[in-house]
Design a protein around this motif. Structure first.
Motif, short mmCIF file in Angstrom:
data_model
loop_
_atom_site.label_atom_id
_atom_site.label_comp_id
_atom_site.label_asym_id
_atom_site.label_seq_id
_atom_site.Cartn_x
_atom_site.Cartn_y
_atom_site.Cartn_z
N ASP A 192 0.75 -1.32 0.04
CA ASP A 192 0.11 -0.09 0.24
C ASP A 192 0.81 1.41 0.00
N VAL A 193 2.14 1.00 -0.63
CA VAL A 193 3.39 1.95 -0.37
C VAL A 193 3.53 3.20 -1.70
N PRO A 194 2.92 4.22 -1.48
CA PRO A 194 3.30 4.64 -3.02
C PRO A 194 5.46 4.89 -3.57
N LEU A 195 4.94 3.20 -4.94
CA LEU A 195 6.74 3.75 -5.36
C LEU A 195 6.49 4.48 -6.60
N LEU A 196 8.09 4.96 -6.10
CA LEU A 196 8.41 6.08 -7.37
C LEU A 196 10.08 4.46 -7.87
N LEU A 197 10.55 4.59 -8.96
CA LEU A 197 11.14 3.77 -9.49
C LEU A 197 11.64 4.49 -10.34
N SER A 198 13.15 4.67 -10.42
CA SER A 198 14.12 4.65 -11.42
C SER A 198 15.10 3.66 -12.23
N ALA A 199 14.35 3.69 -13.33
CA ALA A 199 15.58 2.85 -14.07
C ALA A 199 16.69 3.65 -14.72
N SER A 200 17.84 3.30 -14.40
CA SER A 200 19.27 4.54 -14.94
C SER A 200 20.24 3.84 -14.35
N ALA A 213 15.30 15.85 -4.45
CA ALA A 213 14.58 16.22 -4.36
C ALA A 213 13.28 16.44 -4.42
N LEU A 214 13.00 15.90 -5.88
CA LEU A 214 11.40 15.48 -5.93
C LEU A 214 10.96 15.03 -4.64
N LEU A 215 10.99 13.62 -4.53
CA LEU A 215 11.06 13.05 -3.17
C LEU A 215 10.36 14.31 -1.70
N ARG A 216 11.47 14.43 -1.85
CA ARG A 216 11.40 15.46 -0.37
C ARG A 216 10.23 16.76 -0.46
N ALA A 217 9.65 16.88 -2.17
CA ALA A 217 9.20 18.05 -2.27
C ALA A 217 7.36 17.39 -1.89
N SER A 218 7.18 16.51 -2.34
CA SER A 218 5.96 15.26 -2.83
C SER A 218 5.10 15.58 -0.87
#
Length: 320
Positions: A192-200, A213-218
């Motif tokens: 149930d936790v929102p998951l953002l994935l970066s594949a690089s 910074a995006l995560l902190r500002a979310s």
């Protein structure tokens, strides 16, 4: 037709170039064409009928092409030389093509202005020279290939190109068949936790620090950001996560194999990127093919394939 691919880099060094070379090689072979890859000795290619060049560092990073290469290619009856780099591989391919009197093709995989920082103190000079240098390579080729229309247009505008075509690397359909539960278990993220994935790769040109910074500002304070990849910027990313107070919400998964990456795509709510260096963005296209929403700058091959209402959300060309 017998085609020789020349490349400066090879797996296990993971990049868009190494993956594209492997995918295009496999697609051509599946279509019945003969392909010989000439490049550094990579662990996935040990059993392949390719020509392995010495590399620096040993194994996979930078090929050292020798003067006897045209003779080897002539013995194999190669009919076309295709370089997947604008550096040593392109000039070695050009010399061999002229010797064998066969066509020379080059693919421009990379926006090299985004990589000028690797030149250190000479970075400003590198940014100035990279355009004319790429133009010289393109002008020498019988055909230049770009992975997207935007880059192809830039190459045409630079002048002197004999012919330019857009050819994207194939998508791996297996990456669309992952298991979300297995992916979240591997990443240690609850269902149930929102998951953002970066594949690089974790490198400066991928602008992965912007994702912290995006995560902190979310607005969501329970979301998790997972990095599927490795690279020289990992220590700085870890420090940035600690400084931003989000260390417990950042997962460093390292390089994921094919099955694990498919599971990670299936598990993600969003696949995110801040990179402006992508020419195709294979991972982003594959994430969208797996049904994920992609959030990334409005630049690159993925933005030409996806739409804002069909797999892509592109806030701007140059996100702050």
């Amino acid at each position: 037709m017998h085609v020789a691919f020349l490349t400066d880099v090879a797996l296990p060094y993971v990049s868009g170039v190494t993956v594209a070379v492997q995918r295009q090689r496999d697609a051509l072979r599946a279509a019945g064409e003969r392909v010989t890859v000439v490049g550094p000795h990579g662990d996935v290619d040990i059993a392949e009928p390719d020509i392995h060049m010495p590399g620096a560092p040993v194994g996979h990073r930078l090929a050292l092409f020798g003067p006897r290469l045209p003779q080897k290619l002539r013995a194999l009856r190669v009919e076309l030389l295709h370089a997947h780099s604008v550096f040593g591989a392109s000039w070695a391919a050009l010399a061999a093509a002229r010797s064998l009197r066969v066509p020379f093709v080059v693919t421009i995989h990379t926006r090299f202005d985004e990589y000028a920082h690797y030149a250190g103190l000479a970075a400003p000079l590198a940014r100035t020279l990279v355009g004319p240098y790429i133009g010289a390579v393109v002008a020498a080729a019988d055909l230049a290939i770009a992975p997207n229309e935007e880059l192809a247009g830039e190459l045409r505008a630079a002048g002197d190109a004999k012919a330019i075509r857009v050819v994207a690397a194939p998508i791996d359909a297996m990456l669309t068949r992952g298991d979300a539960g297995r992916g979240r278990d591997r990443l240690g993220v609850a269902p149930d936790v929102p998951l953002l994935l970066s594949a690089s790769r974790l490198a400066v040109e991928k602008r992965v620090l912007d994702l912290i910074a995006l995560l902190r500002a979310s607005a969501r304070r329970d979301g998790v950001l997972a990095f599927a990849g490795s690279g020289p910027l990992e220590p700085e990313l870890r420090s940035a996560a600690r400084a931003a107070g989000v260390e417990s919400r950042v997962v460093f998964a390292g390089h994921l194999g094919r099955d694990a990456l498919a599971d990670a795509f299936a598990a993600a709510d969003l696949v995110v990127s801040a990179s402006r260096s992508e020419t195709q963005g294979l991972a982003l296209c594959e994430a969208a093919a797996a049904g994920r929403v992609v959030v990334a700058p409005d630049r690159g091959g993925y933005a030409e394939v996806l739409r804002h209402d069909a797999g892509g959300i592109f806030p701007s060309r140059a996100p702050a």
